[in-house]
Write a protein that holds these residues in place. Structure first.
Motif, short mmCIF file in Angstrom:
data_model
loop_
_atom_site.label_atom_id
_atom_site.label_comp_id
_atom_site.label_asym_id
_atom_site.label_seq_id
_atom_site.Cartn_x
_atom_site.Cartn_y
_atom_site.Cartn_z
N ALA A 194 27.48 -50.04 89.45
CA ALA A 194 27.27 -51.44 89.80
C ALA A 194 27.31 -52.33 88.56
CB ALA A 194 25.93 -51.61 90.52
N SER A 195 27.74 -53.56 88.74
CA SER A 195 27.83 -54.51 87.63
C SER A 195 26.44 -54.80 87.06
CB SER A 195 28.46 -55.82 88.11
OG SER A 195 29.73 -55.59 88.68
N ALA A 196 26.42 -55.18 85.79
CA ALA A 196 25.14 -55.44 85.12
C ALA A 196 24.37 -56.56 85.83
CB ALA A 196 25.38 -55.80 83.66
N TRP A 197 25.07 -57.62 86.25
CA TRP A 197 24.38 -58.73 86.90
C TRP A 197 23.79 -58.30 88.24
CZ3 TRP A 197 25.81 -60.14 91.76
CH2 TRP A 197 27.10 -59.81 92.19
N TYR A 198 24.46 -57.37 88.92
CA TYR A 198 23.97 -56.89 90.21
C TYR A 198 22.73 -56.03 90.01
CZ TYR A 198 24.09 -54.61 94.81
OH TYR A 198 23.76 -54.13 96.06
#
Length: 243
Positions: free
Chosen positions: A160-164
């Motif tokens: 998963a993306s860092a922001w997510y």
């Protein structure tokens, strides 16, 4: 044992249709086997009508893990006939925005090694279901020798993306959904999806039904953060007039 090729499928938009008809182009909630095999076939330079070269790819056992489900969005598109200029019917198209998936294919090591190399230097650019959906980052996550599909999908780091991940810091998901083909000796309840590719020929594109087992795996440790980028200040390029 077989080997397992792993791909990270992430981009601003993805669209994985399995039952689209006429002017309504839907998307599944996860990548289809047909779409991923098509991506690999294009990377390997297999032409659309070359059904013989498609057969060994279609025989690979396929699974996908939903690391970041994304958001389903709808788009309306208009078009005109290239020759007559006549307006074509308004089409309704669905996409997954900001989704991240881990796709895995199990089978012969030599075949998968060739596909791994093809993904790194593709003959045709890869896309995530539709040509308007390019990947946002390199696809390859490695080739695992003497491995099983289930084990790899359980242990590959969370993509998963860092922001997510920051958004879910206080409510990290209990598990990740996995959609995979049943093993030969497995008797689990399964669903059917018409995404087993038989031919990608434009004149007679054909797909067969495929059984899909849905399970849940614990969330693995997330992938390591990328190394910090070198500090960049655009004003560094300007000469100090005081010197």
């Amino acid at each position: 044992m077989s080997s397992v090729l792993v791909l990270r499928l992430a981009g601003p938009m993805q669209s994985w249709g399995a039952s689209s008809r006429f002017t309504r182009r839907t998307t599944e909630s996860a990548p289809t086997k047909s779409g991923v095999i098509g991506l690999l076939a294009g990377a390997a330079g297999i032409q659309r009508g070359d059904d013989a070269r498609l057969v060994p790819l279609a025989a690979l056992r396929f699974g996908v893990r939903i690391d970041q489900p994304g958001t389903r969005i709808r788009d309306f598109q208009t078009a005109h006939h290239g020759v007559t200029g006549k307006s074509m019917p308004l089409s309704e198209r669905f996409y997954l925005a900001d989704a991240v998936f881990v796709a895995a294919l199990e089978g012969d090591h030599e075949l998968l090694a060739g596909l791994d190399a093809a993904v790194r230097t593709p003959v045709y650019p890869p896309f995530l279901g539709r040509r308007s959906c390019p990947p946002a980052a390199p696809l390859e996550l490695g080739l695992h020798q003497n491995a099983r599909l289930e084990t790899v999908l359980e242990n590959v780091p969370w993509q998963a993306s860092a922001w997510y991940r920051r958004r879910l810091r206080d409510q990290r998901p209990e598990g990740l959904s996995v959609l995979r083909e049943a093993a030969a000796d497995e008797r689990s309840a399964a669903d059917s999806l018409r995404d087993q590719p038989l031919s990608f020929a434009a004149a007679h594109r054909r797909h067969a039904l495929r059984t899909v087992v849905t399970t849940t795996v614990p969330v693995p440790q997330p992938r390591a953060a990328a190394a910090s980028a070198v500090r960049h200040d655009p004003f560094d390029a300007l000469e100090d007039e005081s010197s």
